[in-house]
Design a protein around this motif. Structure first.
Motif, mmCIF file in Angstrom:
data_model
loop_
_atom_site.group_PDB
_atom_site.id
_atom_site.type_symbol
_atom_site.label_atom_id
_atom_site.label_comp_id
_atom_site.label_asym_id
_atom_site.label_seq_id
_atom_site.Cartn_x
_atom_site.Cartn_y
_atom_site.Cartn_z
ATOM 1 N N ASP A 6 -0.531 8.096 -15.637
ATOM 2 C CA ASP A 6 -1.516 7.515 -14.869
ATOM 3 C C ASP A 6 -1.389 6.788 -14.280
ATOM 4 O OD1 ASP A 6 -3.701 5.827 -14.999
ATOM 5 O OD2 ASP A 6 -3.341 4.617 -16.744
ATOM 6 N N ALA A 7 -2.135 7.439 -13.033
ATOM 7 C CA ALA A 7 -1.885 7.759 -11.379
ATOM 8 C C ALA A 7 -2.332 5.955 -11.118
ATOM 9 C CB ALA A 7 -1.996 8.521 -10.591
ATOM 10 N N GLU B 170 0.297 -1.583 0.085
ATOM 11 C CA GLU B 170 0.469 -0.228 0.052
ATOM 12 C C GLU B 170 0.444 1.317 -0.143
ATOM 13 O OE1 GLU B 170 -3.400 0.285 -0.530
ATOM 14 O OE2 GLU B 170 -3.372 -1.812 -0.798
ATOM 15 N N LEU B 171 1.921 0.884 0.510
ATOM 16 C CA LEU B 171 3.036 2.204 1.131
ATOM 17 C C LEU B 171 3.387 2.734 -1.067
ATOM 18 C CD1 LEU B 171 4.937 2.012 3.844
ATOM 19 C CD2 LEU B 171 3.021 3.533 3.985
ATOM 20 N N CYS C 189 3.476 5.691 -3.276
ATOM 21 C CA CYS C 189 4.297 6.520 -3.909
ATOM 22 C C CYS C 189 4.189 6.547 -5.559
ATOM 23 C CB CYS C 189 4.865 5.314 -3.992
ATOM 24 S SG CYS C 189 6.337 6.010 -1.854
ATOM 25 N N GLY C 190 3.726 5.034 -5.843
ATOM 26 C CA GLY C 190 3.531 4.854 -7.343
ATOM 27 C C GLY C 190 2.390 5.959 -7.652
ATOM 28 N N ALA D 56 -0.171 2.817 -9.230
ATOM 29 C CA ALA D 56 -0.812 2.202 -7.975
ATOM 30 C C ALA D 56 -0.943 1.142 -8.006
ATOM 31 C CB ALA D 56 -1.888 3.317 -7.452
ATOM 32 N N ASN D 57 -1.606 0.470 -9.004
ATOM 33 C CA ASN D 57 -2.378 -0.663 -8.852
ATOM 34 C C ASN D 57 -1.410 -2.089 -9.478
ATOM 35 O OD1 ASN D 57 -4.716 -0.149 -8.271
ATOM 36 N ND2 ASN D 57 -5.471 0.038 -10.319
ATOM 37 N N THR D 58 -0.412 -1.572 -9.913
ATOM 38 C CA THR D 58 0.518 -2.269 -10.740
ATOM 39 C C THR D 58 1.791 -2.196 -9.784
ATOM 40 O OG1 THR D 58 1.570 -0.772 -12.184
ATOM 41 C CG2 THR D 58 0.649 -2.227 -13.296
ATOM 42 N N LEU D 59 2.293 -1.610 -8.867
ATOM 43 C CA LEU D 59 3.184 -1.508 -7.519
ATOM 44 C C LEU D 59 2.668 -2.090 -6.745
ATOM 45 C CD1 LEU D 59 4.376 2.230 -7.759
ATOM 46 C CD2 LEU D 59 5.276 -0.219 -7.200
ATOM 47 N N ARG D 60 1.055 -2.535 -6.848
ATOM 48 C CA ARG D 60 0.178 -2.760 -5.594
ATOM 49 C C ARG D 60 1.040 -4.052 -6.245
ATOM 50 N NH1 ARG D 60 -4.323 -0.650 -5.801
ATOM 51 N NH2 ARG D 60 -4.098 0.400 -3.821
#
Length: 226
Positions: A192-193, A89-90, A94-95, A197-201
């Motif tokens: 694409d925020a 989640e962190l 960040c992403g 976020a989704n790919t990093l998670r």
């Protein structure tokens, strides 16, 4: 003041060295860190040794136990999964922020870190890949332009270093990791925020097959700790 600064510099160097030994598995969970041995081995006084141990304890990498001294922390599977959940989640945050806030210079650094990962993957060098991977993730932390988030992400990243490093030894994990990095880079560069976020998670969270791989990694550490 100069003397104090000298002690802090030595303690910082010693902390980094011990942290690296923990991350590489040279110091396994349960290993004892004896003050007198560290003083003799590194040719320093007890003051910087104690300061280094206090810093490592604050990071959660070691435990300071009464009458037993310092012991490398052993994290159980359930606790480790919780930590990876928070880490995911962190990093997602960040992403998301990096996709919106990164400067051109920071985007270029992210691409260079990604290219360095590609070279390490081509060389089938998990240790080199780990270092490039860390550079990649730290670029995203910096790119968030949120100082507190950056500090928290780096702190938890340090606690998880031994386990993230071991995961890269799993068959085909470097290739999978690199493909995930590629999707992250494309999302960030496109601004694409939510995709970032989704790919990093998904890249960081440990579940399914990765849970089994993590348990295998813990089993690899266990004999050295016994």
């Amino acid at each position: 003041m100069a003397c104090k600064n000298g002690v802090m510099k030595i303690s910082g160097q010693l902390r980094d060295l011990i942290e690296e030994q923990i991350a590489t598995g040279e110091l396994a969970p349960g290993s004892t860190l004896d003050e007198a041995t560290l003083v003799e081995r590194h040719g320093v006084s007890r003051t910087p040794v104690r300061e280094a141990l206090i810093q490592l304890s604050a990071e959660g990498l070691i435990e300071l136990r009464p009458r037993r001294g310092a012991v490398v922390a052993a994290i159980g599977p359930a606790r480790l999964i919780e930590m990876f959940e928070v880490m995911s989640e962190l990093e997602a945050m960040c992403g998301r922020l990096a996709a919106r806030r990164m400067t051109d210079k920071e985007r270029a650094e992210l691409v260079r870190a990604h290219q360095a990962c590609e070279q390490a993957r081509s060389d089938s060098d998990p240790e080199a890949y780990y270092l490039c991977n860390e550079r990649f993730h730290f670029a995203l932390y910096e790119g968030s332009h949120n100082g507190f988030l950056n500090e928290q992400a780096q702190s938890l990243n340090r606690r998880l270093r031994p386990y993230r490093r071991l995961q890269l030894r799993v068959r085909n994990r470097m290739n999978t990791s690199f493909a995930e990095h590629d999707a992250i880079v494309r999302a960030v560069l496109a601004g694409d925020a939510e995709a970032a976020a989704n790919t990093l998670r998904a890249h960081v969270v440990v579940q399914g097959e990765r849970f089994g791989d993590l348990l295998a990694s813990l089993a690899e550490l266990a004999p050295a700790a016994s």
